[in-house]
Design a protein around this motif. Structure first.
Motif, short mmCIF file in Angstrom:
data_model
loop_
_atom_site.label_atom_id
_atom_site.label_comp_id
_atom_site.label_asym_id
_atom_site.label_seq_id
_atom_site.Cartn_x
_atom_site.Cartn_y
_atom_site.Cartn_z
N LEU A 1 1.11 -0.88 0.04
CA LEU A 1 -0.13 0.24 -0.14
C LEU A 1 1.19 1.50 0.06
CD1 LEU A 1 -2.90 -1.14 2.23
CD2 LEU A 1 -2.87 -1.24 0.38
N GLU A 2 2.01 1.55 0.73
CA GLU A 2 2.90 2.37 0.64
C GLU A 2 3.88 2.76 -0.66
OE1 GLU A 2 5.92 2.01 3.95
OE2 GLU A 2 7.44 2.98 2.58
N MET B 1 2.04 2.46 -3.35
CA MET B 1 1.20 2.09 -4.14
C MET B 1 0.85 3.83 -3.95
SD MET B 1 0.80 -0.06 -7.10
CE MET B 1 -0.77 -0.01 -7.44
N VAL C 1 -0.97 4.64 -1.24
CA VAL C 1 -2.29 4.88 -0.56
C VAL C 1 -2.54 5.18 0.90
CG1 VAL C 1 -4.01 3.33 -0.02
CG2 VAL C 1 -3.07 2.82 -1.85
#
Lengths: 205, 205
Positions: free
Chosen positions: B122-123, B125, B127
């Motif tokens: 997530l980091e 990407m 997000v």
């Protein structure tokens, strides 16, 4: 990077009147850990392998207990058009390892597991591409990435992946994978640009 | 992007003579699913919550059975300097959800779980950065990324993340997250460059 491109499909499901023993055998036979539960082709729950642990105090044996009694009914599902990032966020926030994928009629069309997201992560990181890994540091401001990317491209080296690792004190760390057998010209050119190379290669193993 | 930056540390461990009941309680109290087993401060195994399922046929009750009897002894460990990509590959290849992290003396210094890798994903990407998502297609060749990155930088827009999603037929799909409230100038400039924008925003939810 949508769920529909990375889910497992078709998916093995059970009906709510199947027994715990039958569900266990399905998981063993297919080497899977989650089964969506469907009724009249619609999603009504999910069972994980851990839901099928049998307490020694249970009065009903597993070959008489229906899956409906042990499934999670309040199941979180996604659609084929959910982004992989949103799916990962849902898994983390809810501490679950799999998301059933449903269409507009709530028919189950696939399943996305944490393992599927690990695969996407490896793809995104350029792992398995045979490319060389380098990690660099850049100032965290507009335009900082362009000179480095342009310099590598001008050497005829294809950038297989470039990933922003983390930010600290106005700097950003980036992992790049480059399609080249010889990193030396790239390292020299980046040094000329004043770009700090944190590391090359694959860490210590 | 090394394990040492993303692992949980310090880590809850058990000794081999602890009972299955004690291990279960530790997992419940700390809301965790894996416990490295250590003896004389060195790693000798790992127990997962699923190892503590108690078969109704078992002759020894869980408060008399030592963890040593149910742990996995052939444990796969990493070091703080293993890359996150290698850790993800190990989890996928071995179908495991957690890796103990050891130092040179095989002392356990942390644990890395699949959830930790989802967080890194997530980091990576972008997000949670508040940035806007766009997906573009570029030819899969050296230098293809530079004009797009330069064009966005020249508009004063910071690229929070850029991730290569997949390759097909000589094209590559990339997901970018841009620190801007207004994507319109970027979309116009990319169109002028002849770059195809596949989608903007977050999919269908």
């Amino acid at each position: 990077m949508l769920v529909g491109e990375h889910m497992t499909s078709p998916v093995i499901t059970v009906e709510p009147h199947a027994t715990v023993s039958q569900a266990r055998k399905l998981m063993q036979d297919h080497d899977i850990r989650h089964l969506p539960v469907i009724e009249h082709a619609r999603l009504i729950g999910i069972v994980a392998r851990s839901d099928l642990n049998w307490p020694s105090a249970a009065k009903v044996p597993p070959d008489a207990m229906p899956v409906a009694e042990v499934m999670s009914g309040n199941v979180i599902a996604v659609t084929p058009r959910t982004t992989i990032e949103n799916a990962a966020s849902l898994m983390l926030a809810n501490k679950i390892g799999a998301l059933p994928v449903v269409d507009e009629e709530e028919h189950v069309v696939g399943i996305l597991t944490a393992a599927d997201i690990l695969s996407v992560f490896l793809e995104v990181m350029g792992v398995g591409s045979g490319a060389r890994r380098i990690e660099i540091r850049l100032p965290d401001r507009p335009g900082a990435l362009a000179p480095a990317v342009q310099c590598i491209g001008s050497l005829g080296v294809n950038i297989v992946s470039v990933v922003s690792a983390r930010e600290q004190d106005g700097w950003r760390s980036l992992v790049l994978r480059l399609a080249t057998d010889d990193l030396e010209p790239v390292l020299t050119a980046l040094a000329d640009l004043g770009v700090e190379v944190v590391s090359t290669g694959e860490g210590d193993d």
